[in-house]
Design a protein around this motif. Structure first.
Motif, PDB file in Angstrom:
ATOM      1  N   MET A  95       0.936  -1.245   0.155  1.00 43.48           N
ATOM      2  CA  MET A  95       0.116   0.000  -0.028  1.00 43.48           C
ATOM      3  C   MET A  95       1.062   1.311   0.041  1.00 43.48           C
ATOM      4  N   PRO A  96       0.623   2.374  -0.650  1.00 41.43           N
ATOM      5  CA  PRO A  96      -0.418   2.293  -1.739  1.00 41.43           C
ATOM      6  C   PRO A  96      -0.063   1.513  -2.756  1.00 41.43           C
ATOM      7  N   PRO A  97      -1.255   1.100  -3.529  1.00 38.96           N
ATOM      8  CA  PRO A  97      -1.139   0.029  -4.809  1.00 38.96           C
ATOM      9  C   PRO A  97      -0.513   0.663  -5.807  1.00 38.96           C
ATOM     10  N   PHE A  98      -0.219   1.881  -5.927  1.00 35.02           N
ATOM     11  CA  PHE A  98       0.609   2.219  -7.204  1.00 35.02           C
ATOM     12  C   PHE A  98       2.116   2.535  -6.822  1.00 35.02           C
ATOM     13  N   LEU A  99       2.293   2.029  -5.830  1.00 36.82           N
ATOM     14  CA  LEU A  99       4.007   2.212  -5.534  1.00 36.82           C
ATOM     15  C   LEU A  99       4.673   0.562  -5.569  1.00 36.82           C
ATOM     16  N   THR A 100       5.628   0.439  -6.142  1.00 35.10           N
ATOM     17  CA  THR A 100       6.452  -0.666  -5.953  1.00 35.10           C
ATOM     18  C   THR A 100       7.924  -0.409  -5.825  1.00 35.10           C
ATOM     19  N   PHE A 101       8.484  -1.133  -5.124  1.00 31.21           N
ATOM     20  CA  PHE A 101       9.927  -1.027  -5.009  1.00 31.21           C
ATOM     21  C   PHE A 101      10.963  -1.967  -5.567  1.00 31.21           C
ATOM     22  N   ASP A 102      10.309  -2.473  -6.600  1.00 32.02           N
ATOM     23  CA  ASP A 102      10.949  -3.492  -7.518  1.00 32.02           C
ATOM     24  C   ASP A 102      12.377  -2.914  -8.217  1.00 32.02           C
ATOM     25  N   ALA A 103      12.423  -1.693  -8.568  1.00 30.97           N
ATOM     26  CA  ALA A 103      13.366  -1.099  -9.139  1.00 30.97           C
ATOM     27  C   ALA A 103      14.842  -1.134  -8.300  1.00 30.97           C
ATOM     28  N   TRP A 104      14.435  -1.328  -6.740  1.00 35.15           N
ATOM     29  CA  TRP A 104      15.495  -1.178  -5.927  1.00 35.15           C
ATOM     30  C   TRP A 104      15.979  -2.440  -5.250  1.00 35.15           C
ATOM     31  N   GLN A 105      15.346  -3.719  -5.764  1.00 36.63           N
ATOM     32  CA  GLN A 105      15.644  -4.990  -5.157  1.00 36.63           C
ATOM     33  C   GLN A 105      16.863  -5.420  -5.606  1.00 36.63           C
TER      34      GLN A 105
ATOM     35  N   GLU B 161       9.243   3.984  -8.583  1.00 35.65           N
ATOM     36  CA  GLU B 161       8.500   3.344  -8.029  1.00 35.65           C
ATOM     37  C   GLU B 161       7.162   3.345  -8.342  1.00 35.65           C
ATOM     38  N   MET B 162       6.566   4.759  -9.086  1.00 38.20           N
ATOM     39  CA  MET B 162       5.410   4.872  -9.593  1.00 38.20           C
ATOM     40  C   MET B 162       4.588   3.916 -10.513  1.00 38.20           C
ATOM     41  N   ARG B 163       3.713   3.205 -10.376  1.00 38.80           N
ATOM     42  CA  ARG B 163       3.009   2.469 -11.538  1.00 38.80           C
ATOM     43  C   ARG B 163       1.962   3.240 -11.794  1.00 38.80           C
ATOM     44  N   GLN B 164       1.725   3.319 -13.049  1.00 40.17           N
ATOM     45  CA  GLN B 164       0.423   3.897 -13.778  1.00 40.17           C
ATOM     46  C   GLN B 164      -0.853   3.158 -13.570  1.00 40.17           C
ATOM     47  N   ASP B 165      -0.637   1.875 -13.186  1.00 34.74           N
ATOM     48  CA  ASP B 165      -1.795   0.940 -12.911  1.00 34.74           C
ATOM     49  C   ASP B 165      -0.942  -0.143 -12.294  1.00 34.74           C
ATOM     50  N   PRO B 166      -1.925  -0.520 -11.292  1.00 30.65           N
ATOM     51  CA  PRO B 166      -1.375  -1.600 -10.193  1.00 30.65           C
ATOM     52  C   PRO B 166      -0.901  -2.882 -10.961  1.00 30.65           C
ATOM     53  N   SER B 167      -1.424  -3.083 -11.983  1.00 24.33           N
ATOM     54  CA  SER B 167      -1.039  -4.387 -12.996  1.00 24.33           C
ATOM     55  C   SER B 167       0.373  -4.354 -13.450  1.00 24.33           C
ATOM     56  N   MET B 168       0.961  -3.166 -13.788  1.00 25.39           N
ATOM     57  CA  MET B 168       2.092  -3.008 -14.160  1.00 25.39           C
ATOM     58  C   MET B 168       3.268  -3.639 -13.354  1.00 25.39           C
ATOM     59  N   THR B 169       4.201  -4.288 -14.170  1.00 28.78           N
ATOM     60  CA  THR B 169       5.596  -4.760 -13.420  1.00 28.78           C
ATOM     61  C   THR B 169       6.622  -3.831 -13.615  1.00 28.78           C
ATOM     62  N   TRP B 170       7.527  -4.287 -12.957  1.00 32.74           N
ATOM     63  CA  TRP B 170       8.832  -3.237 -13.005  1.00 32.74           C
ATOM     64  C   TRP B 170       9.297  -3.211 -14.466  1.00 32.74           C
ATOM     65  N   ALA B 171       9.263  -4.228 -15.213  1.00 36.04           N
ATOM     66  CA  ALA B 171      10.084  -4.359 -16.529  1.00 36.04           C
ATOM     67  C   ALA B 171       8.855  -3.284 -17.561  1.00 36.04           C
ATOM     68  N   ASP B 172       7.504  -3.589 -17.041  1.00 39.33           N
ATOM     69  CA  ASP B 172       6.621  -2.679 -18.088  1.00 39.33           C
ATOM     70  C   ASP B 172       6.949  -1.163 -17.835  1.00 39.33           C
ATOM     71  N   MET B 173       7.202  -0.883 -16.526  1.00 41.08           N
ATOM     72  CA  MET B 173       7.529   0.559 -16.300  1.00 41.08           C
ATOM     73  C   MET B 173       8.613   1.029 -16.988  1.00 41.08           C
ATOM     74  N   LYS B 174       9.832   0.204 -16.593  1.00 43.53           N
ATOM     75  CA  LYS B 174      11.182   0.643 -17.181  1.00 43.53           C
ATOM     76  C   LYS B 174      11.090   0.708 -18.757  1.00 43.53           C
ATOM     77  N   GLU B 175      10.319  -0.181 -19.453  1.00 39.44           N
ATOM     78  CA  GLU B 175      10.049  -0.001 -20.829  1.00 39.44           C
ATOM     79  C   GLU B 175       9.149   1.359 -21.360  1.00 39.44           C
ATOM     80  N   GLY B 176       8.199   1.332 -20.597  1.00 42.48           N
ATOM     81  CA  GLY B 176       7.502   2.539 -20.878  1.00 42.48           C
ATOM     82  C   GLY B 176       8.276   3.945 -20.629  1.00 42.48           C
TER      83      GLY B 176
ATOM     84  N   THR C 111      21.039  -1.982 -13.342  1.00 45.27           N
ATOM     85  CA  THR C 111      20.440  -2.098 -14.766  1.00 45.27           C
ATOM     86  C   THR C 111      19.968  -0.538 -15.260  1.00 45.27           C
ATOM     87  N   TRP C 112      19.721   0.194 -14.631  1.00 44.96           N
ATOM     88  CA  TRP C 112      19.134   1.747 -15.125  1.00 44.96           C
ATOM     89  C   TRP C 112      19.923   2.942 -14.605  1.00 44.96           C
ATOM     90  N   LEU C 113      20.478   2.640 -13.561  1.00 47.59           N
ATOM     91  CA  LEU C 113      21.005   3.866 -12.822  1.00 47.59           C
ATOM     92  C   LEU C 113      22.501   4.094 -13.445  1.00 47.59           C
TER      93      LEU C 113
END
Length: 165
Positions: free
Chosen positions: A47-57, A111-126, A63-65
């Motif tokens: 929570m909140p559902p639009f955040l994910t910390f997968d970019a920092w795992q 960390e910000m998803r545009q949609d809760p179903s997005m994966t980190w890979a989706d976000m990075k590509e977007g 791979t991106w910094l």
């Protein structure tokens, strides 16, 4: 006794259904008005559902910094946007001729998803493939070659301080 058995069966069916949805497609909970987020949280989702910390795992940030990037890691509601404006002005030396439309375009928030179903890979590509409504690639704002460094927003923090404290 028959009614109690039917009620028990119904409760068990609902519990199993919630469990299956939680594993298979948890974003379906948000289709339930006013209480869907409760089911999302009760089934162990962040929570909140639009955040994910997968970019920092693990080593994913490698791979991106890049060397020289700046991560404005500020606690929520403590001036993050102001910090991003300051960092952007410093990196552009307040030059008006560099592309700018919004601080959210100029500073990537991994960390910000545009949609809760997005994966980190989706976000990075977007962030690398999205085109804004005016036809400008989003990447032109946050990864512009004219910038001496890139700026990223974060509400993440080190899980363990150096020295194990």
């Amino acid at each position: 006794p028959g009614m109690l058995k039917k009620l028990s069966l119904l409760v068990a069916l609902v519990a199993v259904s919630v469990g299956v949805v939680s594993v298979v497609r948890p974003q379906l909970f948000f289709l339930i008005p006013k209480v869907g987020f409760i089911l999302w949280a009760m089934t162990g989702h962040i929570m909140p559902p639009f955040l994910t910390f997968d970019a920092w795992q693990g080593d994913e940030h490698l791979t991106w910094l890049r060397d020289g990037d700046v991560v404005a890691a500020v606690n929520a509601k403590s001036g993050t946007t102001w910090m991003l404006y300051c960092a952007h002005q410093i990196r552009t030396k307040a030059a008006a001729d560099l592309p700018y439309s919004d601080v959210q375009h100029a500073t990537w928030w991994p960390e910000m998803r545009q949609d809760p179903s997005m994966t980190w890979a989706d976000m990075k590509e977007g962030y690398n493939t999205t085109t804004l409504p005016d036809g400008t690639p989003l990447k032109q704002y946050w990864d512009n070659p004219a910038y001496p460094f890139r700026v990223f927003k974060s509400h993440n923090w080190p899980r363990e301080a150096p020295g194990g404290h």
